[in-house]
Scaffold this motif. Structure first.
Motif, PDB file in Angstrom:
ATOM      1  N   LEU A   1       8.169  10.440   5.983  1.00  0.00           N
ATOM      2  CA  LEU A   1       6.863  10.634   5.338  1.00  0.00           C
ATOM      3  C   LEU A   1       7.047  11.513   4.108  1.00  0.00           C
ATOM      4  O   LEU A   1       7.708  12.555   4.173  1.00  0.00           O
TER       5      LEU A   1
ATOM      6  N   PHE B   1       4.983  13.469   0.869  1.00  0.00           N
ATOM      7  CA  PHE B   1       3.700  13.978   0.374  1.00  0.00           C
ATOM      8  C   PHE B   1       3.934  14.612  -0.988  1.00  0.00           C
ATOM      9  O   PHE B   1       4.861  15.412  -1.136  1.00  0.00           O
TER      10      PHE B   1
ATOM     11  N   ALA C   1       4.817   6.292   3.549  1.00  0.00           N
ATOM     12  CA  ALA C   1       5.427   6.233   4.881  1.00  0.00           C
ATOM     13  C   ALA C   1       6.503   5.160   4.855  1.00  0.00           C
ATOM     14  O   ALA C   1       6.203   3.983   4.690  1.00  0.00           O
TER      15      ALA C   1
ATOM     16  N   LEU D   1       7.029  17.191  -0.349  1.00  0.00           N
ATOM     17  CA  LEU D   1       7.098  17.647   1.036  1.00  0.00           C
ATOM     18  C   LEU D   1       7.512  16.430   1.848  1.00  0.00           C
ATOM     19  O   LEU D   1       6.957  15.346   1.652  1.00  0.00           O
TER      20      LEU D   1
ATOM     21  N   MET E   1       8.833  14.711   5.796  1.00  0.00           N
ATOM     22  CA  MET E   1       9.146  14.782   7.226  1.00  0.00           C
ATOM     23  C   MET E   1       9.956  13.539   7.563  1.00  0.00           C
ATOM     24  O   MET E   1       9.695  12.468   7.019  1.00  0.00           O
TER      25      MET E   1
ATOM     26  N   PRO F   1       2.751  17.353  -3.105  1.00  0.00           N
ATOM     27  CA  PRO F   1       1.871  18.505  -2.868  1.00  0.00           C
ATOM     28  C   PRO F   1       0.855  18.723  -3.991  1.00  0.00           C
ATOM     29  O   PRO F   1      -0.257  19.178  -3.740  1.00  0.00           O
TER      30      PRO F   1
ATOM     31  N   GLY G   1       0.852  -1.193   0.000  1.00  0.00           N
ATOM     32  CA  GLY G   1       0.000   0.000   0.000  1.00  0.00           C
ATOM     33  C   GLY G   1       0.881   1.234   0.000  1.00  0.00           C
ATOM     34  O   GLY G   1       1.812   1.338  -0.805  1.00  0.00           O
ATOM     35  N   ALA G   2       0.600   2.151   0.924  1.00  0.00           N
ATOM     36  CA  ALA G   2       1.418   3.364   1.035  1.00  0.00           C
ATOM     37  C   ALA G   2       2.526   3.199   2.069  1.00  0.00           C
ATOM     38  O   ALA G   2       3.189   4.168   2.432  1.00  0.00           O
ATOM     39  N   VAL G   3       2.710   1.974   2.538  1.00  0.00           N
ATOM     40  CA  VAL G   3       3.717   1.679   3.563  1.00  0.00           C
ATOM     41  C   VAL G   3       4.947   1.052   2.907  1.00  0.00           C
ATOM     42  O   VAL G   3       4.812   0.113   2.128  1.00  0.00           O
TER      43      VAL G   3
ATOM     44  N   ARG H   1      -0.881  16.594  -5.487  1.00  0.00           N
ATOM     45  CA  ARG H   1      -2.060  15.760  -5.287  1.00  0.00           C
ATOM     46  C   ARG H   1      -3.009  16.383  -4.271  1.00  0.00           C
ATOM     47  O   ARG H   1      -4.167  15.992  -4.161  1.00  0.00           O
ATOM     48  N   PHE H   2      -2.495  17.330  -3.480  1.00  0.00           N
ATOM     49  CA  PHE H   2      -3.309  17.984  -2.457  1.00  0.00           C
ATOM     50  C   PHE H   2      -3.922  19.261  -3.011  1.00  0.00           C
ATOM     51  O   PHE H   2      -5.098  19.526  -2.833  1.00  0.00           O
TER      52      PHE H   2
ATOM     53  N   LEU I   1       0.495   7.120  -5.043  1.00  0.00           N
ATOM     54  CA  LEU I   1      -0.606   7.280  -4.070  1.00  0.00           C
ATOM     55  C   LEU I   1      -0.677   8.672  -3.433  1.00  0.00           C
ATOM     56  O   LEU I   1      -1.609   8.962  -2.682  1.00  0.00           O
ATOM     57  N   GLY I   2       0.318   9.520  -3.701  1.00  0.00           N
ATOM     58  CA  GLY I   2       0.289  10.876  -3.144  1.00  0.00           C
ATOM     59  C   GLY I   2       0.906  10.980  -1.766  1.00  0.00           C
ATOM     60  O   GLY I   2       1.219  12.083  -1.303  1.00  0.00           O
ATOM     61  N   VAL I   3       1.055   9.852  -1.082  1.00  0.00           N
ATOM     62  CA  VAL I   3       1.617   9.801   0.271  1.00  0.00           C
ATOM     63  C   VAL I   3       2.419   8.505   0.384  1.00  0.00           C
ATOM     64  O   VAL I   3       2.026   7.495  -0.201  1.00  0.00           O
TER      65      VAL I   3
END
Lengths: 336, 336
Positions: free
Chosen positions: A271, A273, A111, A136, A138, A275, A77-79, A277-278, A107-109
């Motif tokens: 993480l 992101f 982790a 972006l 973190m 941006p 997934g996003a992991v 996609r947001f 997926l836009g994100v």
């Protein structure tokens, strides 16, 4: 003054790579590590530079670090689950970021969780790299315990860095990189070395009382940045890093600075992101905030100092002679 | 002492809902809002309770809040884009969380970004709700500017809360909820009301100099928690919330406490992680950290005070008589 040696970056890189190969590290693992340490030197962060390498090499010799570890990566997934396998962190971070880029593009994100890891190095480095690709980012790492839970006296949490980077239009990313102790533990070690007291407010003794004695401070705990709030954030970072990675919390982790005992086995979380996609106007709108900041005299955008030092630095490195001798000894040990 | 009125929770809920309907809020939007405000009252957080409602209602009357807004939600990969449409935040948070749960169950991670929003309320509430479903959760909101960038003097960033919750085995989630000013701005307002000075270290005047005068402080800025580090984190939160949502940064946002001007139009971000997708032993291992914390005298797990107050509270609410009168006036206004 201790004796120093001038080395060209390429020369230092060759020496460091040879020393790592001598201790059994693979090609990719040695390159990821040496390049991260040299980048710290270029950025004016020598405490996270080549001075770390002798500790890594001694730990490889004693088995506290597995020099043969090759990080494994699984995307679910996003992991992104990365297992550093008790090797060093840098190759695991590099592999994890590559998988993270694939994931965030889809997926836009993403982790990226790194298990059974070691010293993160400069926490700002992976987020800066991600921001240069337009993300972006973190990043969090735990570390051997140095901070007590608020109201307590025994350290349980690391100084647990938080880093953040934001892509900018046509210039270097905005880059934050902070640890959650009020001052770095290295400053207490320096005061001890110099036989000087430390200012009140830096550290607590084993009873949880303020102290100005560096020995009492090193036996006790560091004061968190922002007091109770910093202690709370350090707890959060423990759960996001070692917790999600199934790795050692700060109070279970052994020191980065000796070759004794089990591997530190800590955890990291990065993480990412996308941006776009947001919101489509992210980059443009962020510039309005940076412009408002720069409009105030005395305000510097976070990261600027690091970029300036990087640009101003020459091709030469000034290193302690003892460090160069240690690296040479590791090269020799590898040849025997 | 101001006059107070005792009301049962159900009675207070009916009155608040009627007042909201009177000002044109829909059923679902009014319920999400009133239930969030009453939950804050139960948790001993009256500054985020029903005292906020008259401001919301006045703003609906003036058009600063769109009472008719119905939040819209789009899921795109692991990104959930919520548009609060210049309505209140609570219904947008509730709708966004539902979509976030769907997303995190599928992908292991979800990022819920809320645009064109309003006061977040208790930042700990949505993360606690997510942790009760088994997710690790972080939440961020920006808010009208109160903190200056480090080295500057004009506020650009909000006090920007960070909340975090972690599910626990058989008990309430661990729950952090902190804002990035050293002390709440409300404490300065209280000192002003009482005609008292404030302690040095809380706030800066318009020149960026420390002040003990509440008026100078309210015209200036609040000191960030952890000084430069808190200011850096507040900047990060601006970019994660308003930045990713394409909404108003703190320095562009109007006040929550008057009915003048444009909507605040701020942003929020909620991150959800399914710990089981990262490591199977998460819950069990996290308990070893909490046990080590509780093993130290004087240490309280974050969130414990809130849960205790919630459990100890009775069925009655003590509210200022003036507040009840204001709500009744809004009911009457709606009937006219």
């Amino acid at each position: 003054m201790s004796e120093t040696v001038e080395l060209g970056f390429e020369q230092a890189r060759e020496l460091a790579l040879e020393a790592m190969h001598g201790r059994g590290f693979g090609e990719a693992e040695a390159e990821a590590t040496v390049d991260a340490l040299l980048a710290a030197e270029r950025d004016g962060l020598p405490s996270h530079g080549l001075s770390r390498l002798p500790f890594y090499l001694d730990q490889a010799a004693s088995g506290k670090v597995d020099a043969g570890a090759v990080p494994s990566v699984e995307i679910d997934g996003a992991v992104v689950r990365v297992d550093a396998g008790y090797g060093l962190a840098f190759p695991a971070v590099a592999r994890g970021l590559e998988a993270g880029y694939e994931c965030v593009a889809r997926l836009g994100v993403a982790a990226v969780s790194i298990a059974r890891s070691h010293h993160f190095g400069v926490a700002g480095a992976p987020v800066e790299a991600a921001a240069r690709r337009g993300y972006l980012a973190m990043a969090f790492s735990n570390s051997p315990s140095a901070l007590a839970p608020w109201g307590g006296s025994r350290p349980l949490f690391g100084t647990n860095p938080i880093a953040f980077a934001c892509p900018r239009r046509g210039t270097d990313p905005l880059l934050l990189d902070l640890s959650l102790s009020k001052v770095a533990r290295g400053k207490v070690m320096l005061a001890k070395k110099r036989g000087e007291p430390i200012p009140e407010g830096w550290a607590l003794d084993v009873e949880g009382q303020p102290t100005t004695d560096p020995d009492a401070a090193l036996a006790g705990s560091m004061v968190p940045a922002g007091d109770a709030k910093g202690a709370a954030l350090a707890l959060m970072v423990e759960l996001l890093t070692a917790g999600l990675a199934g790795s050692h919390f700060g109070f279970q982790a052994t020191s980065f600075f000796d070759a004794e005992g089990d591997p530190p086995g800590i955890g990291q979380l990065i993480l990412l992101f996308d941006p776009g996609r947001f919101t489509p106007q992210f980059i443009e709108q962020a510039e309005t905030l940076f412009a408002a900041m720069q409009d105030q005299p005395g305000v510097r955008l976070p990261g600027d100092r690091r970029y300036r030092l990087r640009r101003e630095g020459g091709d030469q490195l000034t290193l302690p002679a003892a460090l160069v001798a240690e690296l040479e000894a590791h090269v020799a040990a590898g040849c025997s």
